[in-house]
Design an enzyme around this catalytic site. Structure first.
Site, PDB file in Angstrom:
ATOM      1  N   ASP A   1      44.358  -4.825  47.261  1.00  0.00           N
ATOM      2  CA  ASP A   1      43.032  -4.678  46.695  1.00  0.00           C
ATOM      3  C   ASP A   1      42.977  -5.539  45.415  1.00  0.00           C
ATOM      4  OD1 ASP A   1      40.467  -3.603  46.198  1.00  0.00           O
ATOM      5  OD2 ASP A   1      41.339  -2.087  44.889  1.00  0.00           O
TER       6      ASP A   1
ATOM      7  N   ASP B   1      40.196  -5.109  42.267  1.00  0.00           N
ATOM      8  CA  ASP B   1      39.863  -4.327  41.071  1.00  0.00           C
ATOM      9  C   ASP B   1      40.696  -3.051  41.012  1.00  0.00           C
ATOM     10  OD1 ASP B   1      37.237  -5.630  39.842  1.00  0.00           O
ATOM     11  OD2 ASP B   1      37.063  -5.714  42.026  1.00  0.00           O
TER      12      ASP B   1
ATOM     13  N   ASP C   1      43.767   1.081  44.976  1.00  0.00           N
ATOM     14  CA  ASP C   1      43.608   2.125  43.967  1.00  0.00           C
ATOM     15  C   ASP C   1      42.447   3.074  44.214  1.00  0.00           C
ATOM     16  OD1 ASP C   1      41.569   0.104  43.262  1.00  0.00           O
ATOM     17  OD2 ASP C   1      41.312   1.352  41.471  1.00  0.00           O
TER      18      ASP C   1
END
Length: 532
Positions: A271, A273, A475
């Site tokens: 991922d 961000d 996240d």
């Protein structure tokens, strides 16, 4: 070595791992073989209960071990019949004689369990993991009962099961695979602990997630176990410790993670961000720092690497800037290969009108809400409220709910202070990773159906069929889809700034820890591993 909950079941050899009966077996075989060797003309040297046992007999079914040792001495015996009486005239007669000798030695010397065995099995079961013993011996259950270990095991697969079910003995993987089947765990989600070379080879060929070799104090045996397929080698069972944290720190399990990735060709999916960069108030401020870009470039030169993000594909590709990487934007609905190939979910294209309408509606309702940001991507739409005052958050939620009701064919996923509108289709980051894995292998189907003729080109022009082992790090809530999709055959890591439930197998605490993990893994991969 720490055994994390990422491996859901433990399968153990008996002799030389949980118990010390190897010397009982070796003594019984010596008694039988020496009687046969003394009858040869000229008489042959006696059976060596150390070297000969390890080289030819240890870990194998009774008849296979006898046949292999005798072949090494140039002796051939007929197989004989199942009902052959104990004696020296056939392999089955030898086996029956050995069984008699085993019980004699067992009655005389008893059974010694490894001092760490009971505690290890109990800790595994306390953590919700299942346990099994695999043994070629037909006496395994009796030995476990005598050692007091039987109550700590969910199943036992032994020589009697092998004969009844027609299972091949070690080095074939049948016994281990049968144990995994009984435990209800895919082999890739289990670990095996073995001291025999044939057993290590069997577990490796069975596709188990981790193979641990028990070498005792012998350096030569340790090297032999590695050659036969052990991922890690220990001297003592007490070196294995159990971590019952459902999502243990990844940096404390580097050896385990590297070993699992080493079972095939690693492929890394990340991922953006909150994973490669810290979470920031404004999406445009999430910039990749030079050390992270450097380690991504190093990894992409060694293994396939992809960034799978909710950002627009062009945006995330520009921010990462690694030309040889793969990119998936809009939560996986928009995918690009390193040679400029582009694959867009065909059914998602029909939902862009709904996204347009939702965007207009949200902008109209939120333009007076200070701090609210409506961010449009090709196949998704994000409403950020990180800069919105607490008193205005209800207005944002109301606007999001109204836009979802008014625009059919869209779903909303709640993330870290973001509301993501996506096409309501059976497609998410986990599906995108699976598609990318096939594209890397040159066998990709077009997202949503159909075949793409350029998948091989997107994967570097070569059709690869070797098994890929994915590592996925993310996240947010949208990453949980990938964690669940890859649970059986991948390594998954959640970046958690605070404790929360997750389907990931390991955790990291920040983007800086992500960089540390990736840097450590890059150092273990040979340069140029993904070239050609």
């Amino acid at each position: 070595m720490r055994l994390s909950p990422a491996l859901a079941a433990g399968i153990f050899d008996l002799d030389g791992v949980l118990t010390r009966t190897a010397r009982v077996h070796a003594a019984a075989w010596k008694q039988v073989f020496d009687a046969l060797l003394a009858r040869q003309q000229p008489p042959q040297p006696p059976f060596d209960a150390g070297r000969d046992y390890l080289e030819h007999v240890d870990g194998k079914p009774r008849l296979d071990g006898a046949r292999d040792f005798l072949a090494a001495r140039g002796i051939a015996l007929p197989a004989g019949d199942e009902g052959d009486a104990p004696g020296l005239q056939s392999l089955r007669a030898l086996g029956a004689l050995k069984n008699q000798a085993f019980h004699q030695v067992l009655a005389r010397d008893g059974v010694e369990a490894d001092p760490a065995a009971a505690a290890l099995l109990r800790a595994l079961r306390d953590g919700g993991r299942r346990t099994a013993v695999v043994s070629s011996s037909r006496n395994a259950r009796a030995v476990l009962d005598a050692a007091g270990l039987a109550p700590l095991l969910d199943t036992v697969v032994d020589g009697r099961d092998a004969a009844r079910q027609g299972l091949r003995g070690k080095p074939a993987p049948d016994l281990f695979v049968e144990a995994a089947r009984r435990l209800g765990v895919a082999p890739a989600r289990g670990f095996v602990v073995e001291d025999a070379r044939s057993g290590v080879a069997a577990a490796r060929s069975g596709g188990f997630g981790l193979v641990v070799g028990m070498a005792g104090r012998g350096a030569a045996q340790a090297e032999a176990l590695r050659v036969h397929g052990a991922d890690l080698v220990c001297q003592e069972l007490s070196e294995l410790t159990v971590v019952n944290d459902p999502c243990p720190p990844a940096l404390e399990h580097l050896d385990e993670i590297a070993a699992r990735l080493g079972r095939g060709r690693p492929a890394i999916f990340l991922d953006y961000d909150g994973t490669l960069t810290p979470i920031v108030d404004r999406p445009q401020d999430a910039l990749l720092d030079p050390p992270m870009r450097e380690v991504l470039g190093a990894l992409a030169a060694r293994v396939p690497l992809a960034v799978v993000s909710g950002r627009d594909l062009g945006d995330v590709r520009d921010r990462v800037g690694v030309a040889s990487a793969y990119y998936a934007g809009s939560h996986g609905f928009d995918i690009a290969g390193p040679n400029g190939e582009r694959h867009q979910h065909p059914q998602a294209q029909a939902r862009t009108a709904a996204l347009d309408a939702a965007q207009a509606m949200l902008q109209a309702r939120l333009f007076k809400v200070q701090g609210a940001l409506v961010e449009r991507k090709t196949f998704s739409l994000a409403v950020h409220d990180r800069l919105v005052a607490d008193a205005d958050l209800a207005r944002v939620r109301e606007a999001v709910a109204a836009a979802q009701v008014a625009n059919k064919g869209l779903r909303v996923q709640e993330g870290k202070r973001v509301h993501d509108f996506q096409p309501d289709l059976p497609w998410h980051k986990g599906h995108a990773v699976r598609w990318l894995m096939e594209a890397i292998g040159g066998r990709a189907a077009q997202p949503g159906g159909g075949q793409t003729g350029s998948a091989g080109a997107a994967a570097g022009g070569a059709a690869r069929t070797e098994r890929l082992v994915p590592l996925y790090i993310g996240d947010d809530v949208t990453d949980e889809d990938a964690f669940e999709t890859l649970a059986a055959d991948g390594v998954t890591v959640a970046v958690l700034d605070a404790p929360r439930p997750t389907a990931a197998q390991y955790r990291l605490g920040s983007a800086d820890e992500v960089r540390q993990l990736l840097n450590a893994l890059a150092g273990r991969l040979a340069p140029g591993a993904d070239e050609g």
